[in-house]
Enzyme design. Structure first.
Site, mmCIF file in Angstrom:
data_model
loop_
_atom_site.group_PDB
_atom_site.id
_atom_site.type_symbol
_atom_site.label_atom_id
_atom_site.label_comp_id
_atom_site.label_asym_id
_atom_site.label_seq_id
_atom_site.Cartn_x
_atom_site.Cartn_y
_atom_site.Cartn_z
ATOM 1 N N ASP A 51 0.865 -1.501 0.292
ATOM 2 C CA ASP A 51 -0.400 -0.105 0.019
ATOM 3 C C ASP A 51 0.734 1.213 0.030
ATOM 4 O O ASP A 51 2.251 1.096 0.270
ATOM 5 C CB ASP A 51 -1.141 -0.249 1.061
ATOM 6 C CG ASP A 51 -2.559 -0.733 0.870
ATOM 7 O OD1 ASP A 51 -2.592 -1.066 -0.157
ATOM 8 O OD2 ASP A 51 -2.998 -0.929 2.075
ATOM 9 N N ASP A 52 0.250 2.319 -0.299
ATOM 10 C CA ASP A 52 0.720 3.780 -0.131
ATOM 11 C C ASP A 52 1.812 3.930 -1.299
ATOM 12 O O ASP A 52 2.992 4.464 -0.819
ATOM 13 C CB ASP A 52 1.108 4.230 1.146
ATOM 14 C CG ASP A 52 0.223 4.068 2.206
ATOM 15 O OD1 ASP A 52 -1.117 4.524 2.046
ATOM 16 O OD2 ASP A 52 0.493 3.790 3.704
ATOM 17 N N HIS A 102 -7.382 3.610 1.231
ATOM 18 C CA HIS A 102 -6.499 4.161 1.989
ATOM 19 C C HIS A 102 -7.304 4.484 3.558
ATOM 20 O O HIS A 102 -8.669 4.977 3.699
ATOM 21 C CB HIS A 102 -6.344 5.806 1.155
ATOM 22 C CG HIS A 102 -4.738 6.564 2.187
ATOM 23 N ND1 HIS A 102 -4.132 5.691 3.237
ATOM 24 C CD2 HIS A 102 -4.615 7.118 3.100
ATOM 25 C CE1 HIS A 102 -3.237 6.183 3.678
ATOM 26 N NE2 HIS A 102 -3.097 7.527 4.211
#
Length: 313
Positions: free
Chosen positions: A13-14, A134
């Site tokens: 993620d991110d 998110h």
């Protein structure tokens, strides 16, 4: 490898958060530790991340962001229900509080989600293969309805349903996190009928979700082994231990959410407000080290766990 028992999407993620997170994620992918990434298009290094994904053939989806930084949709950047007085999203808990008070415009949520998909297309020349939220905003009440509508209309086939077996029995989680994750799970379960109503059937997400109990310092090879064993023992939904014990072993599909990287430098990264404590933490490099540990990669082989992308499940 013989016939796999599990097809596992390991999602970093991110992606795009900062150059150091990007580099750590690419290093992790090249070492075989992750098989997929989720891009924050409103993050400061999103363009670099998209270029890296193309260069290294990294499967990539959209990490839809309604809680950190600045909106992508220009009409929402000056005045909207999605931002605070400083012009930033309300934050992980702030977003939830504003939503609970009934002060968020779902029309503006839709505009922002569509703007983020459009920016993803501009950066990559294709639609996201999958789309999640998110800080799990995509499963929140009301938001999930809009999120499902956007996925359905744009024909984005896969999403994330963060319900993890064994979460409440995990002793390593502090009380405040266990309480937050329990609410995430409740919201995720309540999202399933909404996603289904919009034609995103159970094939639109893996059988099993992992990652809440193995974040940061809780990530270790033994903890990942335990999580995988739980998932393999449970089998796909609808199977029983007797039906799974015959000659035919159904393949379990799973997603493991991870956050590897090299810690962000202060003042470098983020989505408009600078990097947060999470991204600057040594936990990011700890996750990177565990995920590319040869003993974990050997465990995958021993347990017949095959890493893959969403399109492969």
């Amino acid at each position: 490898m013989p016939q796999p028992r599990m097809m596992l999407v390991v999602t970093g993620d991110d992606f795009g958060y900062c150059p150091r997170r990007n580099q750590g994620i690419v290093d992790c992918f090249q070492a075989g530790g992750i098989s997929n990434v989720s891009l924050l298009v409103n993050a400061c290094a999103a363009k670099e991340a998209a270029d890296l994904a193309q260069r290294h053939n990294i499967p990539m989806g959209l990490h839809a962001n309604l809680s950190e930084g600045v909106p992508v949709c220009q009409s929402l950047q000056q005045t909207s229900t999605l931002i605070n007085q400083r012009g930033f999203f309300h934050g992980k808990m702030g977003f939830r509080q504003v939503l609970e008070r009934g002060q968020l415009s779902m029309k503006q949520v839709e505009l922002e989600l569509r703007a983020q998909v459009q920016l993803f297309r501009e950066l990559t020349s294709h639609l996201p293969h999958h789309m999640d939220g998110h800080q799990h905003v995509h499963v929140l009440p009301e938001v999930r309805e809009v999120f499902a509508q956007v996925l359905s209309e744009l024909k984005i086939p896969y999403t994330r349903v963060p319900v993890e077996t064994g979460l409440q029995g995990c002793p390593a989680l502090p009380t405040h996190l266990r309480r937050f994750y329990a609410q995430v799970e409740k919201d995720a379960l309540d999202s399933i009928p909404v996603f289904t109503r919009y034609g995103i059937r159970s094939a639109g997400w893996p059988d099993v979700y992992l990652g809440l109990t193995t974040m940061g310092q809780n990530m270790s090879v033994p903890n990942l082994q335990r999580a995988l064993s739980h998932a393999l023992a449970a089998g796909p939904p609808g199977t029983t231990s007797s039906s799974a014990s015959g000659s035919y072993q159904p393949v379990v599909t799973a997603e493991l959410m991870v956050h590897p990287g090299y810690p962000s430098h202060p003042q470098e990264g983020g989505c408009g407000e600078g990097p947060d404590d999470f991204s600057q933490s040594a936990d990011r490099q700890h996750e990177l080290s565990v995920l590319r540990d040869p003993s974990l990669l050997a465990l995958y082989s021993q347990e017949r766990v095959q890493l893959c992308a969403f399109k492969d499940i």
